[in-house]
Write a protein that holds these residues in place. Structure first.
Motif, PDB file in Angstrom:
ATOM      1  N   SER A  23      94.285 -10.075  35.402  1.00  0.00           N
ATOM      2  CA  SER A  23      94.850 -10.017  36.751  1.00  0.00           C
ATOM      3  C   SER A  23      93.715 -10.074  37.775  1.00  0.00           C
ATOM      4  O   SER A  23      92.535  -9.951  37.433  1.00  0.00           O
ATOM      5  CB  SER A  23      95.649  -8.723  36.928  1.00  0.00           C
ATOM      6  OG  SER A  23      94.771  -7.614  36.923  1.00  0.00           O
ATOM      7  N   GLY A  25      93.026  -7.832  39.994  1.00  0.00           N
ATOM      8  CA  GLY A  25      92.373  -6.523  40.012  1.00  0.00           C
ATOM      9  C   GLY A  25      91.380  -6.361  38.882  1.00  0.00           C
ATOM     10  O   GLY A  25      90.296  -5.810  39.064  1.00  0.00           O
ATOM     11  N   GLN A  26      91.743  -6.850  37.709  1.00  0.00           N
ATOM     12  CA  GLN A  26      90.841  -6.755  36.555  1.00  0.00           C
ATOM     13  C   GLN A  26      89.607  -7.626  36.758  1.00  0.00           C
ATOM     14  O   GLN A  26      88.494  -7.218  36.446  1.00  0.00           O
ATOM     15  CB  GLN A  26      91.586  -7.149  35.283  1.00  0.00           C
ATOM     16  CG  GLN A  26      92.669  -6.161  34.926  1.00  0.00           C
ATOM     17  CD  GLN A  26      93.706  -6.728  33.970  1.00  0.00           C
ATOM     18  OE1 GLN A  26      93.673  -7.894  33.598  1.00  0.00           O
ATOM     19  NE2 GLN A  26      94.655  -5.890  33.588  1.00  0.00           N
ATOM     20  N   ALA A  51      87.694   1.231  43.945  1.00  0.00           N
ATOM     21  CA  ALA A  51      88.947   0.920  44.634  1.00  0.00           C
ATOM     22  C   ALA A  51      88.688   0.602  46.107  1.00  0.00           C
ATOM     23  O   ALA A  51      89.254  -0.342  46.657  1.00  0.00           O
ATOM     24  CB  ALA A  51      89.927   2.079  44.505  1.00  0.00           C
ATOM     25  N   SER A  56      91.668  -2.168  46.458  1.00  0.00           N
ATOM     26  CA  SER A  56      92.839  -1.941  45.611  1.00  0.00           C
ATOM     27  C   SER A  56      93.046  -0.444  45.437  1.00  0.00           C
ATOM     28  O   SER A  56      92.274   0.368  45.929  1.00  0.00           O
ATOM     29  CB  SER A  56      92.648  -2.629  44.252  1.00  0.00           C
ATOM     30  OG  SER A  56      91.499  -2.142  43.606  1.00  0.00           O
ATOM     31  N   SER A  57      94.101  -0.086  44.720  1.00  0.00           N
ATOM     32  CA  SER A  57      94.401   1.330  44.518  1.00  0.00           C
ATOM     33  C   SER A  57      93.601   1.870  43.328  1.00  0.00           C
ATOM     34  O   SER A  57      93.103   1.124  42.494  1.00  0.00           O
ATOM     35  CB  SER A  57      95.891   1.519  44.268  1.00  0.00           C
ATOM     36  OG  SER A  57      96.253   0.940  43.033  1.00  0.00           O
ATOM     37  N   GLU A  58      93.513   3.198  43.281  1.00  0.00           N
ATOM     38  CA  GLU A  58      92.798   3.845  42.174  1.00  0.00           C
ATOM     39  C   GLU A  58      93.484   3.584  40.843  1.00  0.00           C
ATOM     40  O   GLU A  58      92.824   3.422  39.817  1.00  0.00           O
ATOM     41  CB  GLU A  58      92.675   5.340  42.433  1.00  0.00           C
ATOM     42  CG  GLU A  58      91.749   5.668  43.577  1.00  0.00           C
ATOM     43  CD  GLU A  58      91.627   7.157  43.824  1.00  0.00           C
ATOM     44  OE1 GLU A  58      92.075   7.956  42.959  1.00  0.00           O
ATOM     45  OE2 GLU A  58      91.074   7.526  44.873  1.00  0.00           O
ATOM     46  N   SER A  59      94.819   3.545  40.850  1.00  0.00           N
ATOM     47  CA  SER A  59      95.539   3.292  39.599  1.00  0.00           C
ATOM     48  C   SER A  59      95.269   1.875  39.089  1.00  0.00           C
ATOM     49  O   SER A  59      95.181   1.649  37.885  1.00  0.00           O
ATOM     50  CB  SER A  59      97.043   3.519  39.776  1.00  0.00           C
ATOM     51  OG  SER A  59      97.571   2.613  40.722  1.00  0.00           O
ATOM     52  N   THR A  60      95.096   0.916  40.000  1.00  0.00           N
ATOM     53  CA  THR A  60      94.776  -0.451  39.599  1.00  0.00           C
ATOM     54  C   THR A  60      93.405  -0.492  38.928  1.00  0.00           C
ATOM     55  O   THR A  60      93.219  -1.152  37.900  1.00  0.00           O
ATOM     56  CB  THR A  60      94.794  -1.397  40.818  1.00  0.00           C
ATOM     57  OG1 THR A  60      96.089  -1.354  41.406  1.00  0.00           O
ATOM     58  CG2 THR A  60      94.463  -2.812  40.424  1.00  0.00           C
ATOM     59  N   VAL A  61      92.445   0.217  39.494  1.00  0.00           N
ATOM     60  CA  VAL A  61      91.098   0.251  38.918  1.00  0.00           C
ATOM     61  C   VAL A  61      91.130   0.950  37.566  1.00  0.00           C
ATOM     62  O   VAL A  61      90.522   0.470  36.594  1.00  0.00           O
ATOM     63  CB  VAL A  61      90.105   0.944  39.878  1.00  0.00           C
ATOM     64  CG1 VAL A  61      88.745   1.121  39.218  1.00  0.00           C
ATOM     65  CG2 VAL A  61      89.983   0.165  41.165  1.00  0.00           C
ATOM     66  N   ASP A  63      93.670   1.233  35.474  1.00  0.00           N
ATOM     67  CA  ASP A  63      94.323   0.342  34.505  1.00  0.00           C
ATOM     68  C   ASP A  63      93.416  -0.830  34.131  1.00  0.00           C
ATOM     69  O   ASP A  63      93.382  -1.249  32.965  1.00  0.00           O
ATOM     70  CB  ASP A  63      95.643  -0.195  35.070  1.00  0.00           C
ATOM     71  CG  ASP A  63      96.698   0.889  35.215  1.00  0.00           C
ATOM     72  OD1 ASP A  63      96.556   1.950  34.556  1.00  0.00           O
ATOM     73  OD2 ASP A  63      97.661   0.679  35.982  1.00  0.00           O
ATOM     74  N   ALA A  64      92.655  -1.352  35.104  1.00  0.00           N
ATOM     75  CA  ALA A  64      91.754  -2.476  34.832  1.00  0.00           C
ATOM     76  C   ALA A  64      90.644  -2.060  33.874  1.00  0.00           C
ATOM     77  O   ALA A  64      90.335  -2.782  32.918  1.00  0.00           O
ATOM     78  CB  ALA A  64      91.161  -2.995  36.133  1.00  0.00           C
TER      79      ALA A  64
END
Length: 136
Positions: A23, A25-26, A51, A56-61, A63-64
């Motif tokens: 993605s 974000g990744q 982030a 991006s959000s902390e959850s995106t980071v 998960d990445a």
């Protein structure tokens, strides 16, 4: 059982990044880690800082980082630091991969007897050491 010879195209390669379906974000987290020196040494990956830098959000980071670690693109050390897998670097730089393969397969450089001998004094050095005597 025969042992396969070292083959850089097989042993140092990894799947191309486009085939991993990363993605945005990744990709941005991977780029952030690479930009901050994670390719050559293990670094800390602060989720809040990444982030903020990547927008991006902390959850995106989070998960990445988990997905990149699961794919093997990131290597997590025992102390919690992360490093980019060197195979990723060699996959994106095939010329360096070939150079490394050549270096690993070439014979080692070994000094001979002349290399171990004392250094020869050149003509310029010899002229500097001469004592000038006045003519009487």
């Amino acid at each position: 059982m025969s042992v396969l010879a070292f083959d850089p195209e097989r042993d140092l390669a990894s799947p191309p990044l486009y085939s991993l379906n990363l993605s945005g974000g990744q990709r941005s987290v991977l780029a952030w880690i690479e930009d901050h020196g994670g390719l050559f040494s293990a670094i800390e990956v602060p989720v809040t800082g990444v982030a903020a830098d990547c927008g991006s959000s902390e959850s995106t980071v989070y998960d990445a980082v988990n997905r990149l670690t699961g794919l093997g693109l990131l290597v997590r050390h025992e102390n919690g630091l992360y490093r980019i897998n060197a195979r990723y670097f060699f996959a994106t730089n095939p010329d360096v991969r070939r150079l490394l393969a050549t270096a690993l397969s070439d014979p080692p450089v070994t000094p001979d007897g002349r290399a171990r001998a004392p250094r020869k004094v050149g003509n310029t050095e010899a002229r500097r050491r001469r004592v000038i005597r006045p003519v009487e």
